[in-house]
Design an enzyme around this catalytic site. Structure first.
Site, short mmCIF file in Angstrom:
data_model
loop_
_atom_site.label_atom_id
_atom_site.label_comp_id
_atom_site.label_asym_id
_atom_site.label_seq_id
_atom_site.Cartn_x
_atom_site.Cartn_y
_atom_site.Cartn_z
CB ILE A 122 -1.54 8.47 10.23
CG1 ILE A 122 -2.23 8.16 8.90
CG2 ILE A 122 -1.87 9.88 10.70
CD1 ILE A 122 -3.75 8.17 8.97
N GLY A 179 -3.81 1.69 9.22
CA GLY A 179 -4.67 0.99 10.18
C GLY A 179 -4.38 -0.50 10.23
CG ASP A 211 -1.82 1.21 1.29
OD1 ASP A 211 -1.81 2.00 0.32
OD2 ASP A 211 -2.54 1.36 2.28
CG HIS A 217 0.23 5.33 5.28
ND1 HIS A 217 -0.56 5.57 6.37
CD2 HIS A 217 -0.55 4.70 4.36
CE1 HIS A 217 -1.78 5.10 6.13
NE2 HIS A 217 -1.80 4.58 4.92
#
Length: 897
Positions: free
Chosen positions: A813, A816, A793, A798
């Protein structure tokens, strides 16, 4: 909406294994209290232990099903009531009819029929008092169609169909509903008579959801319904009756007249589908018969010269009419009854008319004595007519054990004993005709006659098996069902009754079936009354076959209810044998069709079409270094060699590696069919991962994605997609991922508001009100987000600060799924192997923050949540993982981590 049985108490007999165990586990998983009844204490206790491990409520009962009061008492004492009764207990004592012993017959009837009666009788007053009850009885294809070597079992299982239909009628006013299923599933009973490959396709878990749907207070209307089910296939079965023929009621109404019209009697071109006795207009039938022209006769005339006929219960009524007819047509007649005066009167009348007759004054259960009379008097026997009938009419709640036993013994055990006595004679001479006498009460049920409807239905199943076993010896067996006057008095005048039920008007059909003129008809059922005759057979709806790839749920069954109860869509069939009935079930073994797998009747067209879309297969090839990269990206260290060194003997991927091969497929699956779809407004809400097989440490996997469920949240849409990851070389499923996304601005399309219960996929996973059983604390590192994105991903959210700022974040961040992987690692290291894991993404994690995973072990489930220590912010909620094989035993890896 998910079906809940919270507050209900379910009694399941024969629940130590097979179907009974599957029922118990399903009801318990839906919140019910369960009484697990089985004569094997070890088996019952094992099921109860399994229910308790998963957080359910259950107790054992090791009483015999013939002691129903004790079983129901267990339910009431432990849970205060009983609301649902599943009569599932059964045994097999298979034997060719010639070699079947009285003990083998009696034991099967005792367990299946007497057991169902006893348990239901005990539960009935509880049901009546609370104005609610559900009864599910268990029939079988062998009962519906007969089966070689199972005369005892066929009788018992068909008897339960008649029993159910009467319970359904009597229970209506009390809120009690009864249904009957004819299941085909692997069990201790079937494993001795079925090949392993067939047993593998007949999972009990494909039967239990239908039972749950039938038993639920809000389930579909199915009172008195009969359903065949197995291997994911479900279909309703009902009676179908030919239009029949009306005969003039005069001296021309003879067996020869029946022969002349036989093709019309058995013509189903314009069939009827009665569900109750009242569906037949007997007054109209009588009037049509009276208005008919003289009956044409077949040539030559049907006679019985040189043939010996036994007629039981022939001292009066139907039996005397049969005996007199046979005597008039040249037969030697054995007139059997227990009333000596009546028997002698019939014998005298036959002899005075030029016929030959002898008396046999004994019970119908003395089959050998009756046959001996025939042999002593006439040297042989060619036709057996079992006509004995005892009525003990009482409301079911008032019916005593003696009322039940007498009716069942005389009607069905007596039929068995007489047929058993003539069987070797018929086999030796390669000729025999058996006519058994049922009743429309056995076909459709009738209030206050549960014992009689059971016995008469049992005779139908029994006769069908006799027909199968007798075919090779030219033994034909058929059933004639008279219309009982007890049900017609309310609708017809007393004067009409004399003609409608006049015994002379019932005899000719039986006469034709018993004659040499009948060379083919066997195993068939005929209804007769007042000069009218028709054939009755089973009709099965086209049914629906659920795919084998996914667990079947009660909700899925209900979603297809209109499909497998539809008799008018051109797909209905008329199975005449167990083989024919099983064929469609067996064909469903290979059903992997997912086209309608997740169909929902509440879906609007846009969702219906979306569920037909299959994403293109996405290939994922990887090496051991990719496994190591994933393990490192969720916090593995160089000290955990089984996770970071490919040369370690226990080298492996962490369980949550399963999200990686599916990522490309899930990401590529288009949602542009949603109204006003904007990918920038998509939020990843939940993730579920199931590990279906050992995880290869290198190789090529292929993933496909499709829609599981779509909810309309008004201003937004909630979309669940399901991705299956397979090993293309074997077709084996390795991973199953369900991703739930929330799409703002895409609601208002008329979709359903509430989702279905998909088990662990949708579980709320609320933490218990106690301190966690274990807590894992792990500080992420500043490079964690940059490292995790290398798994595939490559979202700049990110890694790029300016891109993160657009989203309102102070820094890039953590993905998840990285937090998901870290938490999964914590569960794995603490409790051992897991087979699935689910979590809701409730907040964000910044690289470098500390994650705190709180864990509660509830049987084979670990409930957990994850917080950021620095901000006391929950980031993973509604989270849970199921331990492999329901244990907390971990692999050797755990000790090395």
């Amino acid at each position: 909406m998910a079906l809940s049985f919270k507050g209900h108490t379910v009694v399941v007999t024969g629940a130590g294994g097979g179907l009974g165990k599957a029922y118990s586990l399903l009801f318990a998983s839906r919140g019910a209290n369960v009484v697990v009844n089985d004569v094997s204490e070890a088996a019952a206790s094992k099921v109860v232990d399994e229910i308790r491990r998963m957080g359910g409520s259950a107790v054992t009962s090791v009483a015999s099903v013939t002691d129903g009061e004790l079983i129901i008492k267990t339910a009431v004492e432990h849970f205060g009531t009983v609301t649902i009764l599943i009569n599932n207990a059964g045994i097999l004592r298979d034997r060719s009819f010639k070699n079947m012993s009285d003990k083998e017959w009696d034991f099967v009837q005792l367990v299946h029929l007497k057991g169902a009666f006893s348990c239901t009788k005990a539960a009935w007053p509880v049901f009546v008092k609370q104005k609610f009850g559900r009864i599910i009885n268990t029939a079988s294809a062998a009962g519906l169609y007969g089966n070689n070597g199972q005369a005892n079992y066929s009788a018992a299982k068909m008897g339960l169909v008649g029993f159910t239909k009467t319970l359904a009628l009597e229970g209506e006013k009390y809120g009690i509903k009864a249904s009957v299923i004819a299941p085909m599933a692997a069990s201790a009973m079937t494993e001795t008579v079925m090949p392993p490959d067939m047993l593998a396709g007949l999972k009990p878990e494909f039967v239990a959801p239908l039972v749950a749907a039938l038993a639920h207070p809000d389930g579909p209307e199915a009172n008195g319904g009969l359903f065949e089910v197995g291997a994911g296939f479900v279909a309703e079965v009902r009676w179908e009756r030919s239009h029949g023929v009306h005969f003039r009621l005069d001296e021309t109404f003879t067996p020869s007249a029946i022969a002349a019209q036989w093709e019309k009697i058995t013509d189903f071109e314009n069939p009827e589908h009665p569900a109750r006795i009242s569906d037949t207009d007997l007054k109209r039938a009588l009037n049509l018969s009276k208005a008919s022209p003289p009956n044409p006769q077949s040539s030559p005339e049907i006679r019985f010269d040189g043939k010996t006929v036994i007629v039981t219960a022939a001292g009066a009524g139907l039996g005397s009419a049969y005996a007199l007819m046979f005597g008039k047509l040249g037969a030697n007649v054995v007139v059997n009854d227990t009333d000596e005066a009546n028997v002698n009167a019939v014998v005298t009348e036959i002899n005075k008319g030029g016929g030959k007759a002898v008396s046999s004054i004994t019970s119908i259960e003395d089959g050998e004595g009756i046959v001996k009379t025939a042999l002593d008097a006439f040297g042989g026997v060619h036709v057996l007519v079992t006509n004995a009938r005892v009525l003990r009419s009482k409301p079911f709640g008032e019916m005593s054990e003696a009322d039940w036993d007498e009716v069942v013994d005389v009607n069905i055990r007596g039929t068995f004993r007489c047929a058993k006595a003539v069987w070797p004679i018929f086999q030796k001479q390669k000729y025999g005709r058996i006519i058994t006498t049922a009743s429309n009460i056995g076909i459709y049920g009738a209030p206050n006659l549960a014992n009689y409807s059971t016995a008469k239905a049992a005779i139908i199943g029994f006769t069908k098996t006799l027909a199968i076993e007798g075919a090779r010896s030219n033994i034909l067996a058929n059933v004639v069902a008279s219309t009982a006057p007890i049900r017609a008095r309310s609708a017809n005048s007393q004067e009409d009754l004399a003609d409608i039920f006049k015994s002379d008007y019932l005899a000719p059909v039986l006469g034709y079936l018993a004659s040499e003129a009948n060379e083919e008809t066997t195993g068939s059922l005929f209804e007769v009354a007042g000069g009218w005759a028709a054939q009755t057979r089973w009709q099965r709806a086209g049914g629906f076959g659920f795919p084998h790839k996914k667990p079947l749920t009660p909700e899925a069954v209900i979603s297809k209810w209109n499909k497998f109860t539809n008799f008018d869509d051109g797909r209905a069939t008329n199975p005449a044998s167990t083989h024919e009935a099983l064929q469609q079930i067996i064909e469903n073994f290979e059903n992997e069709n997912e086209e309608e797998e997740y169909a929902d009747p509440d879906d609007p067209d846009v969702v219906v079409e979306a569920k037909k879309i299959r994403g293109d297969p996405e290939e994922y090839s990887y090496e051991e270094k990719d496994v190591i990269l994933y393990n490192l990206s969720v916090g593995a260290t160089e000290k955990e060699l089984p996770l970071t060194y490919e040369g370690d003997s226990d080298f492996r991927a962490l369980p949550t590696f399963g999200v990686i091969p599916a990522f490309a497929s899930a990401s590529a699956f288009s949602l542009d069919w949603l109204p006003n779809y904007n990918p920038a407004k998509l939020l990843h809400g939940e993730q579920y991962l199931a590990i279906k097989a050992p995880i290869p440490t290198s190789g090529t996997l292929v993933t496909t994605t499709r829609v599981l469920e779509v909810l309309d949240k008004g201003k937004a849409a909630s979309v669940r997609t399901i991705s299956e990851t397979k090993d293309p070389s074997t077709g084996e499923i390795i991973f199953e991922n369900v991703m739930t996304v929330f799409v703002r601005g895409s609601g208002g399309f008329g979709g359903k508001k509430t989702g279905n219960d998909f088990g662990p996929i949708t579980a709320a996973n609320e933490p218990p009100q106690r301190k966690p059983d274990a807590v894992a604390v792990e500080k992420t590192n500043a490079s964690q987000a940059a490292l995790y994105r290398l798994n595939g991903d490559l979202n700049p959210l990110h890694i790029l600060p300016e891109f993160a700022a657009i989203g309102g974040y102070s820094t890039p961040i953590l993905h998840g799924l990285c937090s998901f992987g870290i938490a999964g690692k914590h569960v794995f290291k603490t409790f051992g192997e897991i087979k699935d894991i689910k979590a809701r993404f409730a907040g964000v994690v910044y690289p470098g923050e500390t994650l705190v995973t709180e864990m509660w072990k509830e049987n084979d489930k670990v409930i957990f949540n994850v917080k950021v220590k620095e901000r006391e912010s929950v980031v993973l909620a509604a989270a849970g993982a199921t331990l492999l094989q329901g244990t907390s035993e971990s692999l050797p890896l755990k000790s090395k981590l």
